[in-house]
Motif scaffolding. Structure first.
Motif, short mmCIF file in Angstrom:
data_model
loop_
_atom_site.label_atom_id
_atom_site.label_comp_id
_atom_site.label_asym_id
_atom_site.label_seq_id
_atom_site.Cartn_x
_atom_site.Cartn_y
_atom_site.Cartn_z
N TRP A 174 21.77 -15.16 -42.20
CA TRP A 174 23.23 -15.18 -42.23
C TRP A 174 23.73 -16.44 -41.54
O TRP A 174 23.02 -17.04 -40.74
N GLN A 175 24.92 -16.85 -41.91
CA GLN A 175 25.60 -17.90 -41.15
C GLN A 175 27.10 -17.67 -41.25
O GLN A 175 27.58 -17.03 -42.19
N GLN A 176 27.80 -18.21 -40.27
CA GLN A 176 29.24 -18.01 -40.20
C GLN A 176 29.96 -18.99 -41.12
O GLN A 176 29.37 -19.95 -41.63
N SER B 89 27.71 -12.42 -39.22
CA SER B 89 26.60 -11.98 -38.38
C SER B 89 26.62 -10.46 -38.28
O SER B 89 27.62 -9.81 -38.61
N TYR C 25 28.09 -19.86 -34.21
CA TYR C 25 27.40 -18.69 -33.67
C TYR C 25 26.21 -18.45 -34.59
O TYR C 25 26.39 -18.34 -35.81
N ASP C 26 24.99 -18.45 -34.03
CA ASP C 26 23.83 -18.31 -34.92
C ASP C 26 22.77 -17.40 -34.33
O ASP C 26 22.92 -16.87 -33.22
N ASP C 27 21.70 -17.20 -35.10
CA ASP C 27 20.64 -16.26 -34.71
C ASP C 27 19.69 -16.85 -33.67
O ASP C 27 18.88 -16.13 -33.10
N GLN D 40 15.52 -13.22 -40.49
CA GLN D 40 16.39 -14.37 -40.76
C GLN D 40 15.59 -15.60 -41.19
O GLN D 40 16.02 -16.38 -42.02
N ASN E 104 33.04 -13.67 -39.88
CA ASN E 104 31.87 -13.30 -39.08
C ASN E 104 30.85 -12.61 -39.97
O ASN E 104 30.95 -11.42 -40.25
#
Ligand SMILES: [Zn+2]
Length: 665
Positions: free
Chosen positions: A75-77, A106, A226-228, A63, A104
């Motif tokens: 990735w991102q939401q 993710s 919501y993230d990594d 990422q 989503n």
């Protein structure tokens, strides 16, 4: 530390050096934030190895790469909102319904979704009212009649969903998880809240001569990120820490009393419904000129003919793409003017009380957008609006709130600061709640150059956020001598105003000015800083991504600078130990200058020699001089003798102690 004292310490050599600056009480631990994010412990004694050791950053992964760029699996939401909202002016209430489409992207299935419910900050007993009870920054008594009243949450098909509310966050439980890699959740939610009358907290309301100005923000339930790095970002809204939100498209229909003008994030879709023919004509004219055009003048504000003939209410429709939130303002009292630059409609809304000071506000906004676009990265949106109401200074995508009505220069500064936030964090979308310096600090840095360009020679503005006036910059004195100084990387809800202004605005800005002007030079710095914006525009960088990108794109190991200025409260103190000019064995004149690095922070050293014939020369010792020792002997063959030597001759280095910087024969 004085020069004399330094010499005494000097013969103690290495052992003494290790102890310099190890105070105790003023040492600060740095909070560990992200996995693997462990920085130099400033309580340990400095060693040369510590000073230059790479800062410990989270391991690179798919990422986020080792170069600081988004990785191939970044990735991102995404959250898209279609909202109908009404301002009930008589009841001072907001009522809204939204259809939220959450995507989503993710790799993880999500069995629940967290929402942010920021209006609950104003409830009696909210976590923020406890955390910041002593701040005086906003009324923290709270009220039982404030906060969200959530009326219904359902699936797109109308099946009820349960929402568990915990202070300013809420967990939406789902019948089945949102699928990974592009799965969608569509839900509907209805809410109402009473607009706080006494609180001014990034939005607010104000009674002016011609009516009330409502500024609205944090006015709808929004899906958390919501993230990594952290999974769901559910840190509560306590008041100091700002926001971290998803990009998306907003379609918002705003219903207000028909005598109001509305300004909002986004493009106005139905001018024919809400503007008079003459206003639409003037707006078209404003789209063709960089000079400010009046859309509704002061003498038209009380004229019913300045509003289209309609019923009691009017609905204003706005659309915004690629924005991280949505804010708006509504009032019968607005004067409105506008111009255009590079396809961007630039406009101001203000009451008659602000008319004199706001005469150049739209031009200031235009100038800021042109300056930041040309210098760093093009402004990405079709509209930029400044609203004068009760909120002192706050940024939202395409719209900012500035309360200043007295001093046009202070208004310039707040304006250029708030619109500068459209680069950080509206475009480069950092997590403000944890890493406020990434938006406030980087923005304050670009504001400095915009202010020089707009008003050369003007002092740093005085009355804003407790910042003291200063005639020159970087004026780091108050930053480095402040006994309450905290590392930049401190969560904002662990700091009170006005310390936030020092820690997360000015210290960062000064650190970047020093990096640009003194360490890297403008060309090398600017290429790297632009690369950082380019890589992370419309994405969410972490601190490591900033540090890595700057090093990667500048081609320079800056661990010593990040550690010294950004991640600790270390200070820089260069001292002149001795200066001698004498002939060597062959009769050639040699000048020997001994410089010591006394503080725990290291930097290149600069000094100016004034020779006995009255001429001067400037010299620089690179930071590598301190790789293995704190003492550097600089020699120069010259037929002249040194008459005086001054370290840090232009004051551009943040040397904490100027008393040991000069030598005179
Ligand atoms: Zn700011």
């Amino acid at each position: 530390m004085s020069l004399r004292k330094t010499v005494v310490w000097g013969w103690l050599a290495f052992a003494a050096f290790l102890c310099v600056g190890c105070g105790g009480d003023d040492d600060v631990w740095i909070e560990v934030d992200e996995p693997g994010w462990v920085v130099a412990n400033p309580q340990s004694h400095r060693t040369y190895e510590d000073t230059f050791r790479p800062i410990a950053l989270p391991s690179p992964n798919a990422q986020r790469t080792a170069s600081g760029a988004p990785g191939r699996a970044y990735w991102q939401q995404r959250a898209d909102y279609a909202i109908d909202v009404e301002l009930d002016a008589a009841r001072n209430e907001i009522r809204g319904t939204a259809t939220v489409t959450y995507t989503n992207q993710s790799p993880d299935p999500l069995p629940y979704v967290w929402l942010h419910l920021e209006q609950n900050l104003f409830r009696k007993g909210s976590l923020g009212s406890v955390a910041h009870r002593g701040s005086g920054r906003f009324n923290t008594t709270g009220s039982s009649s404030l906060g969200y009243d959530i009326e219904a949450v359902t699936t797109a098909a109308g099946e009820p969903l349960s929402l568990a509310v915990y202070d300013t966050v809420g967990r939406l439980d789902l019948p089945s998880p949102v699928a990974p890699d592009g799965g969608k959740l569509v839900f509907k939610i209805g809410w109402r809240f009473r607009i706080p009358e006494d609180e001014v907290m990034r939005f607010g309301m104000e009674q002016v001569q011609d009516g009330v100005i409502w500024e609205l923000a944090q006015w709808f339930p929004a899906v958390a990120v919501y993230d990594d790095a952290h999974g769901w970002n559910t840190l509560p809204y306590l008041g100091n820490g700002e926001f971290y939100t998803n990009f998306g498209t907003y379609d918002v229909a705003i219903t207000v009393p028909s005598d109001h003008l509305v300004a909002a994030t986004g493009v106005l879709l139905n001018p024919e419904d809400v503007l008079t023919p003459i206003q639409r004509e003037r707006l078209d004219a404003a789209r063709r000129t960089t000079s400010t055009v009046t859309i509704r003048g002061m003498n038209e504000v009380r004229d019913p003919g300045s509003r289209p003939k309609a019923g009691k209410k009017a609905t204003w429709k706005f659309r915004a793409d690629d924005v991280r939130t949505f804010a708006w303002a509504s009032s019968p009292a607005f004067i409105w003017d506008a111009c255009s630059t590079g396809g961007v409609l630039v406009q101001s809304f203000y009451p008659r009380e602000g008319a004199r000071t706001w005469a150049k506000a739209t031009d200031d906004l235009r100038f800021s957008i042109e300056h930041y676009s040309k210098t760093w990265f093009p402004y990405p949106y079709p509209v930029a609006t400044n609203v004068n109401g009760r909120e002192g200074g706050m940024e939202y995508p395409m719209i900012v709130f500035c309360s200043e009505r007295e001093d046009p220069y202070d208004l310039w500064y707040v304006t250029t600061h708030e619109i500068g936030h459209n680069w950080f964090p509206m475009m480069v979308n950092n997590d403000e709640r944890r890493h406020a310096w990434m938006d406030e600090g980087l923005n304050t840095f670009i504001n400095w150059y915009a202010s020089i360009a707009r008003y050369p020679g003007r002092p740093w503005p005085g009355r804003w956020r407790g910042v003291e006036p200063s005639a020159r910059f970087p004026d780091y004195g108050d930053v480095i001598r402040d006994p309450r100084r905290q590392p930049i990387e401190t969560v904002p809800d662990r700091i009170e105003d006005p310390q936030i202004g020092t820690t997360q605005y000015r210290t960062v800005a000064v650190g970047l000015v020093v990096l640009r002007e003194k360490i890297l030079g403008p060309e090398r710095f600017d290429a790297a800083f632009r690369e950082y914006i380019r890589r992370w525009a419309f994405k969410s960088p972490r601190p490591a991504d900033f540090f890595r990108t700057m090093e990667d794109a500048a081609g320079c190991d800056l661990a010593w600078w990040w550690r010294g200025w950004f991640l600790s409260t270390d200070t820089l103190d260069h001292a002149l130990e001795s200066v001698r000019s004498m002939p060597d064995q062959r009769g050639t004149m040699v000048t020997e200058i001994v410089v010591k690095s006394v503080g725990r922070m290291v930097c290149p050293a600069e000094f100016e020699i004034r020779w006995d014939d009255g001429t001067t020369s400037l010299h620089r010792i690179p930071v590598e001089a301190w790789a293995t020792t704190d003492r550097y002997v600089f020699t120069l063959q010259d037929r002249r003798r040194a008459a005086a030597v001054r370290l840090n001759p232009d004051g551009g280095w943040p040397d904490v102690n100027p008393a040991n910087d000069q030598w005179v024969r």
